[in-house]
Write an enzyme that holds these catalytic residues in place. Structure first.
Site, PDB file in Angstrom:
ATOM      1  N   SER A  97       0.791  -1.231   0.000  1.00  0.00           N
ATOM      2  CA  SER A  97       0.000   0.000   0.000  1.00  0.00           C
ATOM      3  C   SER A  97       0.822   1.279   0.000  1.00  0.00           C
ATOM      4  O   SER A  97       0.270   2.369  -0.149  1.00  0.00           O
ATOM      5  CB  SER A  97      -0.971   0.011   1.195  1.00  0.00           C
ATOM      6  OG  SER A  97      -0.268   0.021   2.410  1.00  0.00           O
ATOM      7  N   LYS A 139      -5.386   4.315   8.673  1.00  0.00           N
ATOM      8  CA  LYS A 139      -4.262   5.072   8.112  1.00  0.00           C
ATOM      9  C   LYS A 139      -4.507   6.571   8.229  1.00  0.00           C
ATOM     10  O   LYS A 139      -3.585   7.340   8.530  1.00  0.00           O
ATOM     11  CB  LYS A 139      -4.035   4.661   6.654  1.00  0.00           C
ATOM     12  CG  LYS A 139      -3.488   3.252   6.533  1.00  0.00           C
ATOM     13  CD  LYS A 139      -3.371   2.796   5.088  1.00  0.00           C
ATOM     14  CE  LYS A 139      -2.838   1.366   5.040  1.00  0.00           C
ATOM     15  NZ  LYS A 139      -2.754   0.844   3.662  1.00  0.00           N
TER      16      LYS A 139
END
Length: 349
Positions: A249, A294
């Site tokens: 990611s 996140k």
């Protein structure tokens, strides 16, 4: 004799204490079949790769930061309870197959995803900057296989497919084109590099009763082209890469960080920039997991601009608003869009 008498007179207490000890041990240690995502943080990607400095007068004033999630695989009942009470945590049920896998194998998969991400980021960023990256395609790396299929039984994490039915394959596209033309239940061979040794694997596809489809047990998200990069003869020359870390990611942010090393302008413009999203060799940004966790971490780290794949934009905004942050969230589909956003909005300052 005194010990026997003491044990005899205290055996009920010992049994009770023993039961309490076992219960507490299980409460704090016994692994449950879940995975927990907790708010993470950001990690500076300006230093994960070093290239020959072709712009000695350039100063990088800001930073590109990958966002990560704190993950607990197979939590104890105590950890699971804490996660249930945490509004910023997400809990996922593991399949029986995944739960039975050793932690070491789960980590190995994440390392392979990371390697794939770095290769893609290098190629995409060098292309975007108009620089020369010299590399060869050397087969297809297997990161994972679909559960309960022939591939899951015959192939292993980290195998590199170099031939299909004695036909050499260089990259994922070639391998996929050949695999899709092989009829169902027709035996064929895969030649793989396993621990640097060649092995020939006999396999065949199977037909699924659920939807009548015919599969081997691989899909493109579990595979990546194995690149052999000529670091010395690339321009600019690549000096060092830090391969540590897990997952794919960080791809977009890694590509932005590399691109920033290859151009005369510092595209951070003094900002603390973070984000998430996979990257492919053409610079396309893909979806990820754990977007809210996140964003929580990025807000806490006082990030100025956060890039996200468009599919996660609404969730990202929701998480930012929950943190009462002024962080700017920007949806991007490509590396080029992210570069253009920074140039157009901060390049004139």
């Amino acid at each position: 004799m005194k010990v026997k008498e003491w044990l005899k007179s205290n055996y009920k207490s010992l049994i009770i204490y023993g039961i309490i000890y076992i219960v507490l041990l299980l409460f704090f240690v016994f692994p449950l079949p879940y995975s927990v995502d907790l708010p993470g943080g950001v990690e500076n990607e300006n230093v994960f790769l070093t290239v020959e400095n072709i712009y000695p007068d350039k100063t990088i004033k800001g930073s590109f930061n990958s966002s990560y999630v704190t993950v607990i695989d197979k939590p104890s009942p105590f950890q699971y309870l804490l996660a249930k009470l945490n509004k910023k945590a997400e809990i996922f049920k593991m399949s029986k197959v995944t739960y039975s896998e050793p932690i070491a194998e789960l980590l190995e998969k994440d390392k392979l995803y990371k390697a794939s991400s770095i290769y893609n980021a290098l190629i995409a960023s060098y292309n975007a900057a108009g620089k020369h990256l010299k590399y060869e395609e050397k087969g297809v790396v297997i990161i994972d296989r679909i559960e309960n299929t022939p591939a899951y039984q015959a192939l292993k994490v980290g195998d590199i497919i170099i031939k299909i039915n004695d036909k050499q394959v260089k990259n994922l596209e070639e391998a996929w084109n050949i695999l899709t033309t092989i009829p169902c239940e027709e035996p064929f061979t895969l030649t793989v590099l396993r621990n640097k040794n060649e092995e020939v694997i006999n396999v065949q596809k199977v037909r699924l009763e659920t939807d009548n489809s015919c599969i081997l047990g691989l899909y493109q998200g579990y595979l990546y082209t194995n690149y052999e990069i000529d670091y010395e003869n690339s321009n600019p020359r690549i000096i060092n890469i830090d391969w540590s870390g897990y997952g794919p990611s960080a791809g977009l942010i890694q590509a932005l960080s590399i691109y920033n090393m290859l151009t005369p302008i510092d595209i951070t413009f003094g900002l603390k920039i973070a984000g998430t999203g996979t990257i492919d060799v053409n610079g396309n940004v893909g979806p990820i997991g754990g977007i809210k966790q996140k964003v929580y971490g990025a807000c806490k780290a006082k990030v100025d601009v956060f890039f996200t794949p468009p599919v996660h934009y609404e969730e990202a905004v929701e998480a930012r608003d929950l943190m009462k942050s002024k962080m700017i969230i920007v949806p991007v589909e490509t590396l080029e869009e992210a570069i253009n956003y920074l140039m157009e909005n901060y390049g004139q300052n």
